[in-house]
Every structure is written in structure tokens, then in C-alpha cells.
Motif scaffolding. Structure first.
Motif, PDB file in Angstrom:
ATOM      1  N   ALA A 152      49.708  32.132  33.250  1.00 12.54           N
ATOM      2  CA  ALA A 152      49.452  32.904  32.025  1.00 12.54           C
ATOM      3  C   ALA A 152      49.410  34.402  32.294  1.00 12.54           C
ATOM      4  O   ALA A 152      49.834  35.207  31.453  1.00 12.54           O
ATOM      5  N   ASP A 153      48.901  34.781  33.469  1.00 15.83           N
ATOM      6  CA  ASP A 153      48.739  36.208  33.781  1.00 15.83           C
ATOM      7  C   ASP A 153      48.665  36.370  35.296  1.00 15.83           C
ATOM      8  O   ASP A 153      47.583  36.414  35.870  1.00 15.83           O
ATOM      9  N   THR A 157      45.386  37.496  37.844  1.00 16.56           N
ATOM     10  CA  THR A 157      44.789  36.366  38.562  1.00 16.56           C
ATOM     11  C   THR A 157      44.885  36.646  40.061  1.00 16.56           C
ATOM     12  O   THR A 157      45.634  35.996  40.794  1.00 16.56           O
ATOM     13  N   ALA A 158      44.143  37.646  40.485  1.00 17.49           N
ATOM     14  CA  ALA A 158      44.180  38.053  41.885  1.00 17.49           C
ATOM     15  C   ALA A 158      43.396  37.071  42.749  1.00 17.49           C
ATOM     16  O   ALA A 158      42.390  36.505  42.329  1.00 17.49           O
ATOM     17  N   ILE A 159      43.870  36.888  43.965  1.00 22.04           N
ATOM     18  CA  ILE A 159      43.169  36.080  44.961  1.00 22.04           C
ATOM     19  C   ILE A 159      42.736  37.013  46.090  1.00 22.04           C
ATOM     20  O   ILE A 159      43.536  37.789  46.602  1.00 22.04           O
ATOM     21  N   GLY A 160      41.472  36.946  46.456  1.00 23.77           N
ATOM     22  CA  GLY A 160      40.961  37.801  47.514  1.00 23.77           C
ATOM     23  C   GLY A 160      40.777  37.027  48.807  1.00 23.77           C
ATOM     24  O   GLY A 160      40.874  35.797  48.847  1.00 23.77           O
ATOM     25  N   GLY A 161      40.505  37.774  49.858  1.00 22.40           N
ATOM     26  CA  GLY A 161      40.241  37.158  51.152  1.00 22.40           C
ATOM     27  C   GLY A 161      39.635  38.173  52.098  1.00 22.40           C
ATOM     28  O   GLY A 161      39.700  39.378  51.851  1.00 22.40           O
ATOM     29  N   GLY A 162      39.059  37.672  53.162  1.00 20.63           N
ATOM     30  CA  GLY A 162      38.432  38.550  54.139  1.00 20.63           C
ATOM     31  C   GLY A 162      39.365  38.960  55.252  1.00 20.63           C
ATOM     32  O   GLY A 162      38.947  39.086  56.397  1.00 20.63           O
ATOM     33  N   SER A 163      40.634  39.137  54.953  1.00 21.95           N
ATOM     34  CA  SER A 163      41.592  39.560  55.972  1.00 21.95           C
ATOM     35  C   SER A 163      42.619  40.500  55.355  1.00 21.95           C
ATOM     36  O   SER A 163      42.772  40.563  54.132  1.00 21.95           O
TER      37      SER A 163
END
Length: 328
Positions: A152-153, A157-163
């Protein structure tokens, strides 16, 4: 079928006792080392931090090591700590640095100039699956929900991470999305220097989901802060039996991240043998089993030359994958 399997051969054994002949002959329960100083290349709350502190907890509680100390040294995607250990090698014979798959990834991408060959390889120790989590109040409750939100967007719709971008959390997110039939390079990924900062971004709504280690996800879920919407294991893990695997949800991909320990270059052979002996003996202790089970880790033990062979194989596997995805 798109699968991503790293370190599967290493999962054959939980405690391979192949180095007993090289280690000091000490009876069970005897102290092997007076102390270990753990160098952690990232901030508090991340997988490296948890692995170092959990290992130190088990070693000291079991009486194998007299005392353990810890130092967090963030920066450069882990490169600052590696550089420090190499540049100050002679004064760090009492130090073990924890690291994991990113030491291979970041060397390939040139994030830092060193690689695992510049260090003394002590032992691969545990495996940690990856997980996708969302905030406790998120409307997303499954990977299907996340994919629908992405469709949809995508940019929202960001995905985060610790790297870092192109790092392990990013690769896992890309592989999961690709296995779900999406363009891996279209995923908006936001990097954070440590798991704690990434968690804050998730709770604030800056990111829709967080790609992280399974053990970190379990801790956060147990604290009531997140929902685990997918795990990269072949089957459900006892530490979070309600968390569905990616495969259960029609996303045919698996991943396991090893974590292990490295010493300074030029580490004396007798000191190396003592470190390896302490870690080998640790696997048979109830103190270690408590830490392992609590974190949902898989026992992986490969020391010395076996560790080197494993890392070289992974280097090739990851290099081929990153070229395919356009990261190299």
C-alpha cells in the motif's frame, strides 16, 4: 524457493570437543582463567552486547573464569573496536572481542579495511536466528500484514535494524521481502547503531518493523514491548513457541547468525588455548544452559582452524548473495 542458510554445517554439533588436546589439562569445575575483558563493538541492548554478557555470566557463575568485565565501543559498524584491538594488540592479551556475521559482510563491502584474518580466531560460540518485530500497539500482526502495508505504501513502510545499510539486519530484511515476492532493493531500510536505538525508533513509529536477532526479539516480547511477526528458523523455537516462522507464513527463507570470539593478533598460543578450553567446558554447565535457553540461542562450537574454514565458506556465500542483490 529462495532460501538463505548460513552456518548449517556448524549446527551439527552443540559442543564439539576437538580441542581438548590443545588446552590445559584441568579437571572439570576448575578455574581456567582469572579474568576476561570483553570488548563489544556496539552499544548496549544489541546482540553483541547480549552475547558477551551472557557468555561472561555463564563462565563466571560456573567457576571457569574468576571475573569478567565489559567495554562497549561503538562506531564504524564495528570497525572501531576491531581497529582498536589490532592497534593495541600487545596490551590486549586479556581481551576477547565478540563479533558475528557482520565482520564478514562489512569487510566485503569495505566499511572497514580489516577482516577476520587480521585477528586471532578463538571460537564460534552460538547461533541466533533473525526475527521481524513490530511495536506492541501496531496494527500489523503477521508478515502478511507487513507485506500488505508495504504494497500500500512502500516508502512509508520502513524497516529498521541495528546495522549499517548492506549489513546483516538489512540483508535479512531484503531476503525476507525477496522471498515474499517483493523487490529486495525497494525496501526502505533505516540503520541504527545499536538495538536499543532501533527499538526506540520502532516504538515512536519512525519504522514499521524491526529486523533484529531472535534473542533480542524474545527479550522485547517478554517485556511486552513488541510482537514477533516472523522468525527465520526452520521450526518454532522453544523460547517463543507462539512466534511463527517465515516458512509457516509462506515465505520460504531461513537464516542463522553465528556469534563468536576473537583475540588480538599475535595472541600467545597458551593464552589462546585457555580461552578455547574455557569456552569448550562452558557448554556442559547448567549455568550456560540457563543463559542459552533464556536467549533462544543455538549452540555452535567451532574453534581455531574449524572456525576459520567456516568463516571462509560464509564469506563466499555472503559475497555471492550480496552481488546478486546489488550490494557489491
Amino acid at each position: 524457493m529462495k532460501t538463505f542458510k548460513l552456518g548449517r554445517r556448524a549446527l551439527i554439533a552443540t559442543a564439539i570437543a576437538t580441542l581438548g588436546f590443545a588446552a590445559p589439562a584441568l579437571s572439570d569445575g576448575h578455574k581456567v582463567l582469572d579474568s576476561i575483558h570483553f570488548l563489544i563493538p556496539g552499544g548496549a541492548g544489541g546482540g553483541w552486547d547480549g552475547t558477551a554478557r551472557g557468555t561472561g555470566e555463564a563462565l563466571t557463575a560456573a567457576g571457569l573464569v574468576g571475573s569478567a568485565s565489559y567495554e562497549n565501543m561503538s562506531g564504524g559498524g564495528g570497525g572501531k573496536a576491531i581497529g582498536y584491538l589490532i592497534e593495541n594488540a600487545d596490551s590486549n592479551h586479556g581481551t576477547l572481542m565478540v563479533n558475528s556475521t557482520p565482520i564478514v559482510i562489512r569487510s566485503l563491502t569495505g566499511v572497514f579495511p580489516h577482516n577476520f584474518r587480521d585477528l586471532t580466531l578463538v571460537s564460534g560460540t552460538i547461533g541466533d536466528y533473525a526475527a521481524m518485530v513490530v511495536g506492541k500497539d501496531s496494527p500489523i500482526n503477521s508478515m502478511a500484514d507487513l507485506i500488505a502495508a508495504y504494497d500500500a505504501d512502500a516508502s512509508g513502510t520502513a524497516i529498521g535494524g541495528g546495522s549499517v545499510p548492506g549489513g546483516m539486519d538489512h540483508l535479512v530484511a531484503a531476503m525476507v521481502m525477496e522471498a515474499a515476492g517483493k523487490d529486495a532493493l525497494g525496501v526502505k531500510y533505516i540503520p541504527y547503531d545499536a538495538g536499543g536505538k532501533a527499538m526506540a525508533a520502532l516504538l515512536s513509529g519512525e519504522i514499521a518493523a524491526l529486523s533484529t536477532g531472535f534473542s533480542e526479539a524474545v527479550d522485547l516480547a517478554n517485556a511486552g514491548e513488541v510482537k514477533i511477526i516472523g522468525v527465520t528458523s526452520d521450526a518454532r523455537v522453544d523460547a517463543a513457541p507462539d512466534a511463527m516462522t517465515m516458512k509457516e507464513q509462506g515465505i520460504d527463507t531461513t537464516f542463522v547468525n553465528w556469534r563468536g570470539f576473537f583475540g588480538a593478533p599475535g595472541l600467545p598460543a597458551d593464552k589462546l588455548a585457555m580461552y578455547q578450553d574455557a569456552i569448550e567446558k562452558m557448554y556442559d554447565t547448567p549455568e550456560w544452559e540457563e543463559v542459552r535457553a533464556r536467549n533462544g540461542w543455538v549452540n555452535i562450537h567451532n574453534s581455531g582452524d574449524d572456525f576459520k574454514a567456516f568463516l571462509e565458506a560464509q564469506e563466499k556465500t555472503i559475497g555471492d548473495l550480496m552481488k546478486k542483490l546489488g550490494f557489491l
